[in-house]
Write a protein that holds these residues in place. Structure first.
Motif, short mmCIF file in Angstrom:
data_model
loop_
_atom_site.label_atom_id
_atom_site.label_comp_id
_atom_site.label_asym_id
_atom_site.label_seq_id
_atom_site.Cartn_x
_atom_site.Cartn_y
_atom_site.Cartn_z
N THR A 135 0.84 -1.20 0.00
CA THR A 135 0.00 0.00 0.00
C THR A 135 0.87 1.25 0.00
OG1 THR A 135 -1.78 -1.14 1.18
CG2 THR A 135 -1.76 1.26 1.29
N TRP A 137 4.03 1.48 -0.93
CA TRP A 137 4.81 1.52 -2.18
C TRP A 137 3.95 2.04 -3.32
CZ3 TRP A 137 4.82 -0.28 -7.13
CH2 TRP A 137 6.05 -0.37 -7.80
N TYR A 138 2.74 1.52 -3.47
CA TYR A 138 1.91 1.92 -4.60
C TYR A 138 1.49 3.38 -4.50
CZ TYR A 138 -1.69 2.20 -8.12
OH TYR A 138 -2.41 2.59 -9.21
N LYS A 142 3.19 5.40 -7.44
CA LYS A 142 2.30 5.55 -8.59
C LYS A 142 1.40 6.77 -8.52
CE LYS A 142 4.01 1.91 -10.43
NZ LYS A 142 4.90 2.05 -11.62
N VAL A 281 -5.36 -0.99 -2.70
CA VAL A 281 -4.17 -1.67 -3.20
C VAL A 281 -4.49 -3.03 -3.83
CG1 VAL A 281 -3.52 -2.87 -1.06
CG2 VAL A 281 -1.73 -2.11 -2.67
N HIS A 284 -4.69 -3.37 -7.66
CA HIS A 284 -3.48 -3.13 -8.46
C HIS A 284 -2.50 -4.29 -8.30
CE1 HIS A 284 -4.98 0.95 -9.13
NE2 HIS A 284 -5.27 0.97 -7.84
N HIS A 287 1.15 -4.72 -9.70
CA HIS A 287 2.33 -4.05 -9.14
C HIS A 287 2.89 -4.75 -7.90
CE1 HIS A 287 2.06 -0.61 -11.83
NE2 HIS A 287 0.76 -0.53 -11.58
N TRP A 288 2.15 -5.74 -7.37
CA TRP A 288 2.60 -6.39 -6.14
C TRP A 288 3.96 -7.07 -6.28
CZ3 TRP A 288 -0.33 -7.92 -1.39
CH2 TRP A 288 -1.43 -7.07 -1.17
N ALA A 291 6.73 -4.48 -6.02
CA ALA A 291 6.74 -3.88 -4.68
C ALA A 291 7.30 -4.85 -3.65
CB ALA A 291 5.32 -3.46 -4.29
#
Length: 338
Positions: A135, A137-138, A142, A281, A284, A287-288, A291
């Motif tokens: 969470t 990181w995104y 982003k 999160v 998405h 993107h995990w 991350a």
């Protein structure tokens, strides 16, 4: 089969959540079917989003059903398996809920993930190397899109999400400023996590005082803001935002009891041409992997620090959760189940 203690949502809160909203029960774990595994949970994750799901109102996710086990992330160990991909002894992350054991259909993609505990503690997969870390990181990468030399502010800075946001921002050459409640939390954010400054909102009882403290901590204004709280704190940071600033709207914990949280100066969004984007999160997942790779490497090498508050036993979960909503936790709130 082992007996399984569980916490159910017994009734919905009116206003603040209370311990009597929950009910402790015990049941036998069912026999496994083909493809299933039995997981003994070592830790249960407690997170602010759970309060919103206790309400029977429209949101990004369905409400927590009454009379069923409270939903939540878990880490544990496979103790029985009828699935070829999982063996007894495997350490796993899942969404087992507020209970000591869970039966998981491990053939469904994403239901259970094996993890390596050689260099990363199992509990960290519920925090810095789990959903809270991703969470952070995104939202930072982003939405806030940090650039070297910019100022990034994060509320609830000592928590599981906020603490990661600031450390990632520092790693990208930003000035990281936290907002947290109490001197101990602010000292931790600056001295242990390496933020440049931290504003203690509890020491500033009126908006003018809070704004003055934030102004001192952000002499060049704010370029990126990671919002976990809402209310007067969001109003204060909004007044410090630079033109073309970016706001990642992650949580609004100040409004989880159902009270409206009006913005005092929404015109600043237009005046400063701000980007304000809410996000969930779990929407998405693409993107995990990136991350988790970065977060896992940073934790394993000691470059990403985290702190945990640990309650003991499933019976302690309701009070620990209510304490989390009041800010009594320090870092990631967990319940240890073994």
């Amino acid at each position: 089969m082992p007996h399984n203690k569980q916490i159910l949502l017994d009734n919905r809160p009116t206003g603040e959540a209370v311990a009597s909203n929950f009910k402790l029960v015990s049941s036998e774990t069912p026999k496994l079917q083909d493809g299933q595994v039995l997981v003994r949970h070592h830790y249960l994750s407690l997170d602010p989003y759970m309060r919103g799901r206790m309400n029977d109102s429209k949101s990004y996710a369905a409400p927590q059903p009454l009379g069923q086990v409270m939903q939540g992330g878990t880490v544990g160990e496979v103790v029985e398996s009828k699935n070829a991909k999982f063996s007894v002894g495997d350490k796993v992350v899942g969404f087992g809920g507020w209970q000591e054991y869970s039966v998981v259909d491990a053939s469904q993609v994403g239901m259970l993930r094996k993890v390596d505990t050689a260099h990363i503690p199992l509990s960290a997969y519920l925090g810095a190397v789990g959903m809270p870390g991703v969470t952070a990181w995104y939202g930072l990468m982003k939405i806030c899109e940090p650039k070297p030399g910019e100022t990034v502010v994060v509320s609830a800075a000592s928590g599981a999400v906020g603490s990661v946001v600031g450390q990632l921002a520092k790693a990208r050459g930003c000035r990281a400023v936290g907002i947290a409640g109490g001197k101990d939390k602010c000292d931790y954010v600056v001295q242990e996590l390496g933020f440049d400054a931290c504003v203690d909102y509890k020491a500033h009882k009126d908006p003018k005082s809070l704004y003055a403290a934030l102004k001192e901590a952000t002499p060049d204004g704010v370029d990126g803001y990671f919002e976990n709280v809402g209310g007067v704190i969001m109003d204060t940071v909004l007044a410090r935002m630079n033109a073309f600033g970016r706001i990642a709207l992650c949580g609004m914990i100040a409004g989880y009891d159902g009270q409206p949280l009006p913005l005092t100066t929404p015109q600043l969004i237009l005046t400063n041409r701000l980007k304000v984007q809410g996000f969930i999160v779990s929407e998405h997942m693409e993107h995990w992997p990136a991350a988790l790779t970065e977060l896992g490497t940073l934790v394993a090498t000691g470059k990403l620090k985290f702190r945990e508050s640990v309650a003991q036993g499933i019976e302690a979960a309701p009070e620990a959760f209510l304490g989390l909503l009041k800010g009594r936790n320090f870092g990631k709130q967990l319940v240890k189940l073994i």
